[in-house]
Design an enzyme around this catalytic site. Sequence first.
Site, PDB file in Angstrom:
ATOM      1  N   ARG A 297      -6.212   0.106 -33.103  1.00  0.00           N
ATOM      2  CA  ARG A 297      -5.346  -0.126 -32.725  1.00  0.00           C
ATOM      3  C   ARG A 297      -4.018   0.997 -32.021  1.00  0.00           C
ATOM      4  O   ARG A 297      -4.458   1.918 -31.769  1.00  0.00           O
ATOM      5  CB  ARG A 297      -4.262   0.481 -34.208  1.00  0.00           C
ATOM      6  CG  ARG A 297      -5.152  -0.830 -35.800  1.00  0.00           C
ATOM      7  CD  ARG A 297      -4.104  -1.901 -35.482  1.00  0.00           C
ATOM      8  NE  ARG A 297      -3.930  -3.328 -36.493  1.00  0.00           N
ATOM      9  CZ  ARG A 297      -5.205  -4.054 -36.148  1.00  0.00           C
ATOM     10  NH1 ARG A 297      -5.790  -3.539 -34.713  1.00  0.00           N
ATOM     11  NH2 ARG A 297      -5.121  -4.596 -37.301  1.00  0.00           N
TER      12      ARG A 297
ATOM     13  N   ASP B  37      -6.850  -1.308 -25.264  1.00  0.00           N
ATOM     14  CA  ASP B  37      -6.373  -2.958 -25.037  1.00  0.00           C
ATOM     15  C   ASP B  37      -5.650  -2.783 -26.248  1.00  0.00           C
ATOM     16  O   ASP B  37      -5.364  -4.190 -26.397  1.00  0.00           O
ATOM     17  CB  ASP B  37      -8.406  -3.537 -26.384  1.00  0.00           C
ATOM     18  CG  ASP B  37      -8.190  -5.223 -27.089  1.00  0.00           C
ATOM     19  OD1 ASP B  37      -7.444  -5.818 -25.841  1.00  0.00           O
ATOM     20  OD2 ASP B  37      -7.873  -5.276 -27.512  1.00  0.00           O
TER      21      ASP B  37
ATOM     22  N   GLU C 130       3.478  -2.557 -29.018  1.00  0.00           N
ATOM     23  CA  GLU C 130       3.327  -4.457 -28.818  1.00  0.00           C
ATOM     24  C   GLU C 130       4.659  -5.397 -29.279  1.00  0.00           C
ATOM     25  O   GLU C 130       5.176  -5.427 -30.278  1.00  0.00           O
ATOM     26  CB  GLU C 130       1.971  -4.780 -29.285  1.00  0.00           C
ATOM     27  CG  GLU C 130       0.929  -3.627 -28.664  1.00  0.00           C
ATOM     28  CD  GLU C 130      -0.899  -4.348 -29.567  1.00  0.00           C
ATOM     29  OE1 GLU C 130      -0.733  -5.756 -30.434  1.00  0.00           O
ATOM     30  OE2 GLU C 130      -1.830  -3.387 -28.849  1.00  0.00           O
TER      31      GLU C 130
ATOM     32  N   HIS D 236      -4.926  -6.980 -25.918  1.00  0.00           N
ATOM     33  CA  HIS D 236      -5.266  -6.578 -27.236  1.00  0.00           C
ATOM     34  C   HIS D 236      -6.057  -7.912 -27.418  1.00  0.00           C
ATOM     35  O   HIS D 236      -5.854  -8.685 -28.234  1.00  0.00           O
ATOM     36  CB  HIS D 236      -4.352  -6.734 -28.504  1.00  0.00           C
ATOM     37  CG  HIS D 236      -4.643  -5.997 -30.025  1.00  0.00           C
ATOM     38  ND1 HIS D 236      -3.741  -5.723 -30.450  1.00  0.00           N
ATOM     39  CD2 HIS D 236      -5.635  -5.914 -30.446  1.00  0.00           C
ATOM     40  CE1 HIS D 236      -4.083  -5.537 -31.946  1.00  0.00           C
ATOM     41  NE2 HIS D 236      -5.540  -5.279 -31.884  1.00  0.00           N
TER      42      HIS D 236
END
Length: 393
Positions: free
Chosen positions: A234, A258, A263, A280
């Site tokens: 996360r 990632d 986000e 992600h």
Amino acid sequence: YKNSSSIQSCKNFVPLDKKQTIMTTIPYIIADNKIPYLKGVLEPYARIDYLSPDRIDADAVRDADILLIRTRTKCNSQLLDQSRCRYIATATIGYDHIDAAYCRERGIEWVNCPGCNAASVGQYILASLLAWSKSHRKPLHECTLGVVGVGHVGSIVARYARLLGMRVLLNDPPREEAEGAAGFTPLETVCREADIITFHTPLTRTGKYPTYHLADTRFFDALSRSPLLINTARGEIVETEALKQALKQKQVAAVVLDCWENEPRIDRELLEQAFIATPHIAGYSADGKSTATRMIVEAVSRWIGCNIPTQHIAPPAPAQPHIDLAGIPTPLQKAVWDTYNPFDDDLRLRKSPETFEMQRGLYPLRREFGAYHVAGASATDRIILEKLGFRIE
């Protein structure tokens, strides 16, 4: 509902709660339209509407009995106060988008999909490690890997790393507390001895072992070897400003990201500094997605008391399922990169970071190692490739 007469009746339907009577035999489901391989599976048993995540709001879910979601849908009082929903299934490993305390108070059951995309993240990590090793000319078998969070994903990453001859340090305070200290390593030791540190924890802000901003200034100040840092867990586990400063001060040699804070509005400066940057999608293999969809369908099946078939929820074959390693100087790298090359996703994100969400929603087919047949490998390589899941010819 136009086709309600074709919906199959489900006996033993679960009541909303102890004070209410049993629901109608036709549940109403709102489903995220980005959950793959789902359309057509539940229609014989329920009314179902597929909505984009931005349309799953309080008005949309007011009459829903069941929600099928992903991480973009925040299940909290704002969404659910006026809804009759009593069951939520998220097609993800993570569940920090579900307000568990609120759901418990409201009598709303929920399930996630632990381990559904663990092998997909393992594939992403292995491909990224091979890329970093090649770029920095550092053999992986000479490196120490620190795995922070040793659940389904962390365990697979550790197994893959050991197959490559890496020394692996496992850090997982909750597991250590439950199972004993044997086999686990304090985070301080990981910071001191690891050449590579990879995060695989859930995001928690409270409790005995919170992970929010686990990698903060204090964490970076404790690093001894200027490691490669990987985050596929996360975004909020790593403090963005602290990481940017650590990169500038060479406390961290390189970063594979990632997952990002805020986000899809990711930090552009950090994007430029990253060795590999992706939107992600580490767990976005078709195998992981189909597994998650099967898991949520099976969960709904149990909850409504129906036997819903799931055997047809499966991804298509890869375009090139055969990999020939004969005469290849770096066979492991070729085999892994033929299944997944992280620089493809990296390039797309750098070209168009503002389309972060669209890149996730329109992600191309990616299959895991088990979908590929490998020929021409040496006896030593065959052992490793087979243990990774490849099919050996």
